[in-house]
Design a protein around this motif. Structure first.
Motif, PDB file in Angstrom:
ATOM      1  N   UNK A 327       0.813  -1.214   0.000  1.00 26.28           N
ATOM      2  CA  UNK A 327       0.000   0.000   0.000  1.00 26.28           C
ATOM      3  C   UNK A 327       0.852   1.272   0.000  1.00 26.28           C
ATOM      4  N   UNK A 328       2.098   1.185   0.490  1.00 22.46           N
ATOM      5  CA  UNK A 328       2.970   2.363   0.492  1.00 22.46           C
ATOM      6  C   UNK A 328       3.769   2.483  -0.794  1.00 22.46           C
ATOM      7  N   UNK A 329       3.511   1.598  -1.753  1.00 18.47           N
ATOM      8  CA  UNK A 329       4.195   1.658  -3.042  1.00 18.47           C
ATOM      9  C   UNK A 329       5.422   0.789  -3.146  1.00 18.47           C
ATOM     10  N   UNK A 330       5.843   0.169  -2.056  1.00 22.32           N
ATOM     11  CA  UNK A 330       7.014  -0.702  -2.084  1.00 22.32           C
ATOM     12  C   UNK A 330       6.784  -1.861  -3.049  1.00 22.32           C
ATOM     13  N   UNK A 331       7.737  -2.073  -3.948  1.00 20.79           N
ATOM     14  CA  UNK A 331       7.590  -3.121  -4.961  1.00 20.79           C
ATOM     15  C   UNK A 331       7.643  -4.506  -4.318  1.00 20.79           C
ATOM     16  N   UNK A 332       6.814  -5.406  -4.827  1.00 20.09           N
ATOM     17  CA  UNK A 332       6.815  -6.803  -4.409  1.00 20.09           C
ATOM     18  C   UNK A 332       7.190  -7.649  -5.620  1.00 20.09           C
ATOM     19  N   UNK A 333       8.216  -8.464  -5.467  1.00 17.46           N
ATOM     20  CA  UNK A 333       8.669  -9.321  -6.559  1.00 17.46           C
ATOM     21  C   UNK A 333       8.369 -10.769  -6.184  1.00 17.46           C
ATOM     22  N   UNK A 334       7.576 -11.434  -7.014  1.00 22.24           N
ATOM     23  CA  UNK A 334       7.238 -12.840  -6.785  1.00 22.24           C
ATOM     24  C   UNK A 334       7.661 -13.670  -7.986  1.00 22.24           C
ATOM     25  N   UNK A 335       8.416 -14.736  -7.727  1.00 24.39           N
ATOM     26  CA  UNK A 335       8.701 -15.716  -8.759  1.00 24.39           C
ATOM     27  C   UNK A 335       7.617 -16.775  -8.777  1.00 24.39           C
ATOM     28  N   UNK A 336       7.721 -17.713  -9.697  1.00 21.23           N
ATOM     29  CA  UNK A 336       6.708 -18.762  -9.811  1.00 21.23           C
ATOM     30  C   UNK A 336       6.614 -19.575  -8.527  1.00 21.23           C
ATOM     31  N   UNK A 337       7.749 -19.871  -7.897  1.00 20.84           N
ATOM     32  CA  UNK A 337       7.715 -20.674  -6.683  1.00 20.84           C
ATOM     33  C   UNK A 337       6.968 -19.955  -5.562  1.00 20.84           C
ATOM     34  N   UNK A 338       7.213 -18.652  -5.409  1.00 27.57           N
ATOM     35  CA  UNK A 338       6.539 -17.897  -4.355  1.00 27.57           C
ATOM     36  C   UNK A 338       5.037 -17.756  -4.627  1.00 27.57           C
ATOM     37  N   UNK A 339       4.697 -17.488  -5.897  1.00 24.46           N
ATOM     38  CA  UNK A 339       3.283 -17.371  -6.259  1.00 24.46           C
ATOM     39  C   UNK A 339       2.552 -18.695  -6.056  1.00 24.46           C
ATOM     40  N   UNK A 340       3.219 -19.806  -6.400  1.00 21.76           N
ATOM     41  CA  UNK A 340       2.591 -21.115  -6.219  1.00 21.76           C
ATOM     42  C   UNK A 340       2.422 -21.457  -4.742  1.00 21.76           C
ATOM     43  N   UNK A 341       3.363 -21.019  -3.925  1.00 15.62           N
ATOM     44  CA  UNK A 341       3.214 -21.242  -2.482  1.00 15.62           C
ATOM     45  C   UNK A 341       1.971 -20.526  -1.979  1.00 15.62           C
ATOM     46  N   UNK A 342       1.779 -19.281  -2.398  1.00 15.28           N
ATOM     47  CA  UNK A 342       0.583 -18.550  -1.992  1.00 15.28           C
ATOM     48  C   UNK A 342      -0.669 -19.262  -2.487  1.00 15.28           C
ATOM     49  N   UNK A 343      -0.659 -19.725  -3.727  1.00 17.16           N
ATOM     50  CA  UNK A 343      -1.810 -20.469  -4.265  1.00 17.16           C
ATOM     51  C   UNK A 343      -2.120 -21.690  -3.426  1.00 17.16           C
ATOM     52  N   UNK A 344      -1.075 -22.401  -2.997  1.00 17.42           N
ATOM     53  CA  UNK A 344      -1.277 -23.624  -2.205  1.00 17.42           C
ATOM     54  C   UNK A 344      -1.875 -23.322  -0.837  1.00 17.42           C
ATOM     55  N   UNK A 345      -1.843 -22.057  -0.444  1.00 17.39           N
ATOM     56  CA  UNK A 345      -2.405 -21.631   0.842  1.00 17.39           C
ATOM     57  C   UNK A 345      -3.781 -20.984   0.668  1.00 17.39           C
ATOM     58  N   UNK A 367      -9.522 -23.265   0.987  1.00 15.60           N
ATOM     59  CA  UNK A 367      -8.448 -24.213   0.688  1.00 15.60           C
ATOM     60  C   UNK A 367      -7.203 -23.851   1.511  1.00 15.60           C
ATOM     61  N   UNK A 368      -6.447 -24.797   2.051  1.00 15.54           N
ATOM     62  CA  UNK A 368      -6.508 -26.245   1.843  1.00 15.54           C
ATOM     63  C   UNK A 368      -7.286 -27.020   2.908  1.00 15.54           C
ATOM     64  N   UNK A 369      -7.931 -26.325   3.844  1.00 17.02           N
ATOM     65  CA  UNK A 369      -8.631 -27.065   4.896  1.00 17.02           C
ATOM     66  C   UNK A 369      -9.892 -27.735   4.366  1.00 17.02           C
ATOM     67  N   UNK A 370     -10.463 -27.214   3.303  1.00 16.48           N
ATOM     68  CA  UNK A 370     -11.649 -27.811   2.677  1.00 16.48           C
ATOM     69  C   UNK A 370     -11.305 -28.124   1.231  1.00 16.48           C
ATOM     70  N   UNK A 371     -11.319 -29.417   0.880  1.00 19.13           N
ATOM     71  CA  UNK A 371     -10.956 -29.828  -0.471  1.00 19.13           C
ATOM     72  C   UNK A 371     -12.148 -30.406  -1.237  1.00 19.13           C
ATOM     73  N   UNK A 372     -13.369 -30.048  -0.828  1.00 20.75           N
ATOM     74  CA  UNK A 372     -14.548 -30.396  -1.620  1.00 20.75           C
ATOM     75  C   UNK A 372     -14.462 -29.613  -2.928  1.00 20.75           C
ATOM     76  N   UNK A 373     -14.524 -30.309  -4.057  1.00 20.70           N
ATOM     77  CA  UNK A 373     -14.291 -29.670  -5.353  1.00 20.70           C
ATOM     78  C   UNK A 373     -15.255 -28.516  -5.613  1.00 20.70           C
ATOM     79  N   UNK A 374     -16.466 -28.582  -5.102  1.00 24.68           N
ATOM     80  CA  UNK A 374     -17.442 -27.508  -5.340  1.00 24.68           C
ATOM     81  C   UNK A 374     -17.155 -26.282  -4.488  1.00 24.68           C
TER      82      UNK A 374
END
Length: 483
Positions: A327-345, A367-374
């Motif tokens: 929010x203060x404008x500080x740049x955030x750099x994410x590689x594929x591994x970091x982005x995928x970690x966030x997705x997995x959470x 997700x990941x506590x609820x893995x019902x596909x719907x």
């Protein structure tokens, strides 16, 4: 029957009903707007807008997005993503959220006979005086006050008025105070006077506008866990019938590293089934947007490209951004591994990996506590919400009709035909509707309760594609072949 001699006709109700069209990703966005600049100035009422001009007319516009949070969404939806309609709910009330200003030093009158006040002046409260203790001049006779394009209050002194020779004027007024708006205003409720405010107004959207909410956002406010909890609760039971998806943000002033996001998410209970959790924010040039705001635009564009059927995940779709930031404008750099970690959470983010900036993440907050596909996939969850709203509104005309065989067949056939169309167009993998005796006991039928059982399969996103490569030794035999 009365005697008749000749030829005549009669009509019978069609045995299959036309389905009602429901806008899958219709966003309802709640926050604050500079309504003192607007022609209409809508406060605590849902307003539907189909263009940028219409939104500005009803809500006003300011580049101060931190103070007027709806302006971020107005610009993003209409200017960056060109999607419509959008429903806005402004909770900033100039009659309530204001601060009195008393002028003891005066303002110099320019040679053009004008005075400019940079405060968000409420024009109806403005008093222009020749001295600090003097009597107030008369608007339209001694001076004219209006807003310029930057939202400043410009006072033009009329030469024939009592201020015509004044070199200094004193201005008392009330100014709009966006900082006075609190999370309680966003949450709202029903007052003792019966007036509905804040998030409680989501139940007024369909009765007032005949539109079913598809998305619920509160950019700048959804990072407050209390506001988020109410958003999720309201979105899961709209009018006692509908559900919609809630797009929420994690507070980037508190969470500045990707490794800390999951702890904040779980610690603040951002784990709803009908909830998408976003981190961090996105930058487009010099402007900073909440990722939830950008994601709403992406969803609108994606749905529009698929006949307004929400079967396609909004992940890996073009994001109008030049980077990620706090929010203060500080740049955030994410590689594929970091982005995928966030997705997995169960967190959605942005990624610049192949083909420019894209949204990245398929999972809802559960997700990941609820893995019902719907529940765990955004696209599948949205399909269930959209399908339920379509069924409810289509079959509403059947309520209270006699429960007969023809009634049963009409409901089953109508729904099956609609689902067959979705299957044939690739929006569903398969679907069937059954009227089952075991789910319709006599005791329920005596109470007028009728059930059908629907099986349908929205496609899940192909989020992992693997190629298995193997060295084929048999091809070595080609070395022994003669030309």
């Amino acid at each position: 029957m009365a005697y008749f001699h000749g030829v005549h006709t009669s009509e019978q109700a069609t045995s299959v009903l036309a389905p009602v069209q429901v806008a899958a990703g219709l966003p309802v966005i709640i926050g604050t707007a500079p309504v003192h600049l607007a022609e209409d100035g809508a406060v605590n009422t849902p307003v539907i807008c189909y263009s940028y001009q219409e939104a500005v007319s009803q809500l006003g516009y300011s580049k101060d997005w931190a103070s007027y949070t709806l302006c971020e969404a107005i610009y993003s939806e209409f200017q960056l993503y060109a999607v419509s309609p959008v429903i806005f709910i402004n909770v900033l009330d100039p009659a309530k959220h204001k601060t009195a200003v008393t002028d003891s030093t005066g303002h110099s009158v320019s040679k053009e006979k004008t005075v400019t006040l940079t405060d968000p002046v409420i024009l109806s409260t403005l008093q222009v005086k020749p001295s600090a203790g003097g009597a107030a001049a008369t608007a339209e006779t001694d001076y004219v006050a209006a807003y310029d394009d930057d939202g400043n209050c410009v006072i033009t002194i009329l030469e024939d008025g009592t201020l015509g020779e004044a070199e200094t004027v004193y201005c008392d007024y009330d100014k709009v105070d966006p900082s006075a708006v609190t999370s309680d205003d966003i949450i709202g409720g029903v007052g003792s006077d019966g007036n509905t405010t804040g998030l409680e107004l989501i139940n007024n959207v369909y009765p007032m506008l005949a539109q079913v909410p598809g998305l619920l956002l509160a950019p700048g406010w959804s990072e407050d866990p209390e506001v988020m909890a109410v958003m999720v609760a309201k979105a899961s039971n709209i009018n006692g019938l509908f559900k919609c998806l809630v797009l929420t943000d994690i507070n980037t002033a508190q969470v500045k590293k990707y490794a800390d996001v999951n702890m904040w998410k779980n610690g603040n209970n951002y784990t709803g089934t009908d909830q998408v959790v976003c981190w961090p924010m996105v930058r487009q040039g010099d402007d900073i947007y909440h990722l939830s705001t950008a994601l709403a635009g992406v969803i609108g564009v994606t749905d529009s490209n698929n006949s307004d059927v929400p079967y396609k995940s909004p992940s890996n779709e073009r994001l109008q951004a030049t980077g990620l930031c706090l929010t203060d404008g500080t740049e955030v750099v994410l590689g594929l591994e970091q982005a995928n970690l966030l997705n997995s959470q169960g967190i959605c983010t942005g990624l610049n990996f192949n083909g420019g900036w894209k949204t990245w993440g398929n999972f809802t907050g559960c997700y990941p506590s609820n893995t019902d596909v719907k529940d765990m996939y955004i696209a599948v969850r949205r399909m269930f919400n959209w399908d339920a709203a379509t069924f409810i509104l289509t079959m509403w005309q059947m309520v209270d009709k006699p429960l007969t065989k023809r009634f049963v067949q009409t409901v089953v056939d109508t729904e099956q035909i609609r689902l067959n169309g979705l299957v044939s167009r690739g929006f569903l993998l398969g679907a069937r509707v059954e009227y089952r005796e075991d789910e319709n006991p006599v005791t329920d039928m005596l109470n007028g309760i009728f059930r059908i059982h629907k099986y349908f399969t929205p496609p899940v996103p192909a989020q992992e594609i693997e190629e298995i490569a193997e060295y084929d030794v048999d091809n070595l035999q080609s070395l022994f072949e003669t030309a």
